[in-house]
Write an enzyme that holds these catalytic residues in place. Sequence first.
Site, PDB file in Angstrom:
ATOM      1  N   TYR A   1       0.871  -1.126  -0.038  1.00 43.79           N
ATOM      2  CA  TYR A   1       0.045  -0.147  -0.123  1.00 43.79           C
ATOM      3  C   TYR A   1       0.751   1.264  -0.017  1.00 43.79           C
ATOM      4  O   TYR A   1       0.906   1.900  -0.706  1.00 43.79           O
ATOM      5  CB  TYR A   1      -0.831   0.008   1.197  1.00 43.79           C
ATOM      6  CG  TYR A   1      -1.901   1.047   1.415  1.00 43.79           C
ATOM      7  CD1 TYR A   1      -2.737   1.289   0.478  1.00 43.79           C
ATOM      8  CD2 TYR A   1      -1.850   2.023   2.380  1.00 43.79           C
ATOM      9  CE1 TYR A   1      -3.781   2.341   0.541  1.00 43.79           C
ATOM     10  CE2 TYR A   1      -2.828   2.982   2.438  1.00 43.79           C
ATOM     11  CZ  TYR A   1      -3.697   3.364   1.532  1.00 43.79           C
ATOM     12  OH  TYR A   1      -4.506   4.156   1.738  1.00 43.79           O
TER      13      TYR A   1
ATOM     14  N   GLU B   1       3.942   1.831  -0.793  1.00 44.88           N
ATOM     15  CA  GLU B   1       4.867   1.948  -2.090  1.00 44.88           C
ATOM     16  C   GLU B   1       4.198   2.066  -3.140  1.00 44.88           C
ATOM     17  O   GLU B   1       4.421   3.044  -3.900  1.00 44.88           O
ATOM     18  CB  GLU B   1       5.835   0.828  -2.311  1.00 44.88           C
ATOM     19  CG  GLU B   1       6.764   0.765  -1.164  1.00 44.88           C
ATOM     20  CD  GLU B   1       7.716   1.952  -1.280  1.00 44.88           C
ATOM     21  OE1 GLU B   1       7.770   2.738  -1.890  1.00 44.88           O
ATOM     22  OE2 GLU B   1       8.451   2.195  -0.097  1.00 44.88           O
TER      23      GLU B   1
ATOM     24  N   ARG C   1     -10.405  -2.049  10.286  1.00 42.35           N
ATOM     25  CA  ARG C   1      -9.808  -0.856  10.889  1.00 42.35           C
ATOM     26  C   ARG C   1     -10.307  -0.462  12.474  1.00 42.35           C
ATOM     27  O   ARG C   1     -11.129  -1.184  12.699  1.00 42.35           O
ATOM     28  CB  ARG C   1     -10.102   0.422  10.276  1.00 42.35           C
ATOM     29  CG  ARG C   1      -9.054   0.521   8.960  1.00 42.35           C
ATOM     30  CD  ARG C   1      -9.245   1.858   8.285  1.00 42.35           C
ATOM     31  NE  ARG C   1     -10.357   1.650   6.991  1.00 42.35           N
ATOM     32  CZ  ARG C   1     -10.117   2.312   6.237  1.00 42.35           C
ATOM     33  NH1 ARG C   1      -9.412   3.328   5.587  1.00 42.35           N
ATOM     34  NH2 ARG C   1     -11.531   2.155   5.253  1.00 42.35           N
ATOM     35  N   VAL C   2      -9.488   0.356  13.278  1.00 38.54           N
ATOM     36  CA  VAL C   2      -9.792   0.394  14.345  1.00 38.54           C
ATOM     37  C   VAL C   2     -11.150   0.710  14.703  1.00 38.54           C
ATOM     38  O   VAL C   2     -11.794   0.536  15.651  1.00 38.54           O
ATOM     39  CB  VAL C   2      -8.673   1.031  14.927  1.00 38.54           C
ATOM     40  CG1 VAL C   2      -8.678   2.607  14.830  1.00 38.54           C
ATOM     41  CG2 VAL C   2      -8.663   0.965  16.706  1.00 38.54           C
ATOM     42  N   VAL C   3     -11.767   1.895  13.959  1.00 44.11           N
ATOM     43  CA  VAL C   3     -13.109   2.470  14.427  1.00 44.11           C
ATOM     44  C   VAL C   3     -14.112   1.489  14.295  1.00 44.11           C
ATOM     45  O   VAL C   3     -14.729   1.291  15.452  1.00 44.11           O
ATOM     46  CB  VAL C   3     -13.288   3.757  13.575  1.00 44.11           C
ATOM     47  CG1 VAL C   3     -14.638   4.276  13.703  1.00 44.11           C
ATOM     48  CG2 VAL C   3     -12.535   4.721  13.892  1.00 44.11           C
TER      49      VAL C   3
ATOM     50  N   GLN D   1       0.341   3.085  20.840  1.00 41.54           N
ATOM     51  CA  GLN D   1       0.694   3.800  19.761  1.00 41.54           C
ATOM     52  C   GLN D   1      -0.712   4.872  19.280  1.00 41.54           C
ATOM     53  O   GLN D   1      -1.877   4.769  19.845  1.00 41.54           O
ATOM     54  CB  GLN D   1       0.605   2.797  18.367  1.00 41.54           C
ATOM     55  CG  GLN D   1      -0.931   1.993  18.259  1.00 41.54           C
ATOM     56  CD  GLN D   1      -0.971   1.024  19.043  1.00 41.54           C
ATOM     57  OE1 GLN D   1      -0.619   0.912  20.045  1.00 41.54           O
ATOM     58  NE2 GLN D   1      -1.821  -0.029  18.514  1.00 41.54           N
ATOM     59  N   THR D   2      -0.465   5.916  18.669  1.00 36.60           N
ATOM     60  CA  THR D   2      -1.354   6.941  18.425  1.00 36.60           C
ATOM     61  C   THR D   2      -1.719   7.010  17.188  1.00 36.60           C
ATOM     62  O   THR D   2      -1.237   6.825  16.333  1.00 36.60           O
ATOM     63  CB  THR D   2      -0.660   8.196  19.040  1.00 36.60           C
ATOM     64  OG1 THR D   2       0.028   8.626  18.111  1.00 36.60           O
ATOM     65  CG2 THR D   2      -0.126   8.304  20.341  1.00 36.60           C
TER      66      THR D   2
ATOM     67  N   ARG E   1       0.799   8.899  14.988  1.00 34.31           N
ATOM     68  CA  ARG E   1       0.464   9.560  13.596  1.00 34.31           C
ATOM     69  C   ARG E   1      -0.482  10.705  14.050  1.00 34.31           C
ATOM     70  O   ARG E   1      -1.224  10.716  14.707  1.00 34.31           O
ATOM     71  CB  ARG E   1      -0.296   8.678  12.987  1.00 34.31           C
ATOM     72  CG  ARG E   1      -0.609   9.226  11.391  1.00 34.31           C
ATOM     73  CD  ARG E   1      -1.622   8.492  10.578  1.00 34.31           C
ATOM     74  NE  ARG E   1      -0.573   7.293  10.128  1.00 34.31           N
ATOM     75  CZ  ARG E   1      -1.235   6.039   9.578  1.00 34.31           C
ATOM     76  NH1 ARG E   1      -2.514   5.855   9.791  1.00 34.31           N
ATOM     77  NH2 ARG E   1      -0.339   4.884   9.212  1.00 34.31           N
TER      78      ARG E   1
HETATM   79  N1  UDP Z   1      -6.049  -1.409  16.322  1.00 36.48           N
HETATM   80  C1  UDP Z   1      -6.190  -1.825  17.448  1.00 36.48           C
HETATM   81  N2  UDP Z   1      -7.126  -2.940  17.564  1.00 36.48           N
HETATM   82  C2  UDP Z   1      -8.022  -3.460  16.404  1.00 36.48           C
HETATM   83  C3  UDP Z   1      -7.555  -2.776  15.055  1.00 36.48           C
HETATM   84  C4  UDP Z   1      -6.495  -1.709  15.129  1.00 36.48           C
HETATM   85  O1  UDP Z   1      -5.528  -1.733  18.512  1.00 36.48           O
HETATM   86  O2  UDP Z   1      -8.775  -4.073  16.449  1.00 36.48           O
HETATM   87  C5  UDP Z   1      -4.848  -0.565  16.265  1.00 36.48           C
HETATM   88  C6  UDP Z   1      -3.805  -0.678  15.132  1.00 36.48           C
HETATM   89  O3  UDP Z   1      -2.706  -1.459  15.834  1.00 36.48           O
HETATM   90  C7  UDP Z   1      -3.356   0.801  14.911  1.00 36.48           C
HETATM   91  C8  UDP Z   1      -4.324   1.664  15.205  1.00 36.48           C
HETATM   92  O4  UDP Z   1      -5.160   0.751  15.754  1.00 36.48           O
HETATM   93  O5  UDP Z   1      -2.262   1.087  15.800  1.00 36.48           O
HETATM   94  C9  UDP Z   1      -5.246   2.171  13.616  1.00 36.48           C
HETATM   95  O6  UDP Z   1      -5.390   1.083  12.847  1.00 36.48           O
HETATM   96  P1  UDP Z   1      -6.185   0.909  11.807  1.00 36.48           P
HETATM   97  O7  UDP Z   1      -6.263  -0.472  11.134  1.00 36.48           O
HETATM   98  O8  UDP Z   1      -7.565   1.657  11.878  1.00 36.48           O
HETATM   99  O9  UDP Z   1      -5.302   1.901  10.768  1.00 36.48           O
HETATM  100  P2  UDP Z   1      -3.960   2.263  10.687  1.00 36.48           P
HETATM  101  O10 UDP Z   1      -4.059   3.755  11.180  1.00 36.48           O
HETATM  102  O11 UDP Z   1      -2.945   1.514  11.262  1.00 36.48           O
HETATM  103  O12 UDP Z   1      -3.535   2.485   9.125  1.00 36.48           O
END
Ligand code: UDP
Length: 314
Positions: free
Chosen positions: A150, A152, A191-193, A214-215, A280
Site C-alpha cells: 500500500y 509504496e 480498521r480500529v473504528v 500507539q497514537t 501519527r
Molecule cells: N488497532 C487496534 N485494535 C484493532 C484494530 C486496530 O488496536 O482491533 C490499532 C492498530 O494497531 C493501529 C490503530 O489501531 O495502531 C489504527 O489501526 P487501523 O487499522 O485503523 O489503521 P492504520 O492507522 O494503522 O492504518
Amino acid sequence: MKKQQPTSVVTGAAGFLGSHLADLLLARRHKVIGIDNFVTGSVDNISHLAGNPDFKFIQQDVTEFLFLNETVDYVWHFASPASPIDYLELPIQTLKVGSLGTHKALGLAKEKGARFLLASTSEIYGDPLVHPQTEDYWGNVNTIGPRGCYDEAKRFAEALTMAYHREHRVETRIVRIFNTYGPRMRLNDGRVVPAFISQALKNKPVTVFGRGRQTRSFCYVSDLIEGIFRLMMSNYDLPVNIGNPNEMTMLQFAGQIIRVTRSRSKIVFEPLPQDDPKQRRPDITRARKILKWEPKVPLASGLTQTIKYFKTKV
Ligand code: UDP
C-alpha cells in the site's frame, strides 16, 4: 450564458470516501461518473443515487483502460483497498490500482484536459520519525513489509502524478489523507473504528493491539471531504495533509468507545501487527493557510453519527 455544469469522474465511488465525495459533488451541482469494481466498495454506499440524472455508474477495474465519451473537468482518483487487512489480503491488486490504476486515471485526465486529484495517504510517511508529520517529511517505509504494497503503491502514485504534472502539464493535486471515520466504513474492514465500535456494541472484548500506546488522530468524513474539495478547487499542486490533529492512544480510544456506547466490553490486548506506525498526527499548517480549512466536527459528535450507522449493521 449559463455556466456549464462540471463533470467529475470519481474512481472508487462505491467506497467509504468515494461515495461521500460523490454526494458532496452532486450537492454542488457536478455531474458525477462513478467507477468501481466492488473489490472493497459496496453497492449499498451508492444505492441512494440510483435514478439521479446527474449520476452515472460504471462497474470497472480502473487498472483497465478508461474510455469515456463525455467531456470531463475533474478526475478524483480514490480507488484502492485502504485498510490494513484489505491490503494484506489483496497485495497485488493494491499495487496494481496504485500504479496501473493511477496511470489510467492520469491518462484520462490528460486526454480530457481535466484536473486530477490523487487520494494519497499518511501511510507514505510509514512509521514516521518526524512528529507531527509535515508534508516535507519524506517518510520511513519498510518496502518489503506487509504494509509495503500500500505504502509504496501510493508513493509511486505521487511520483507518477508529479511526472504527469511536469511532463504533460496536467493540473494535479495530491491529498495525503490521515485516519478518517464515519458512516459507510465497512464493519469488517479491520480498521480500529469499525472494530472497536462493533465489538463494543456486541459487548465483546475490545481488541487493543500491542499495549495500546500507539497514537492516531481521527477526522470525521464530512470535514475530510470538504478539505479535499477545497484542494481540488485551489491552485496548489504540492501535497497537502488533510486530517484531524486531535491525537490519542489506542488505549484511550478504546476506553472512549466503551464509554460512549455504554458497553459492558472489557479491553483485551493482542499482538501488535508488524510495522504498525507508533505515532501519527497531521501537521495541518499548510491546509489551514492555503485552503483556509480545518476540521470542525468534534470526536464525540462524529462518533455519535458513526455509532448510529453501525447499529444498523451489526
Ligand atoms: N488497532 C487496534 N485494535 C484493532 C484494530 C486496530 O488496536 O482491533 C490499532 C492498530 O494497531 C493501529 C490503530 O489501531 O495502531 C489504527 O489501526 P487501523 O487499522 O485503523 O489503521 P492504520 O492507522 O494503522 O492504518
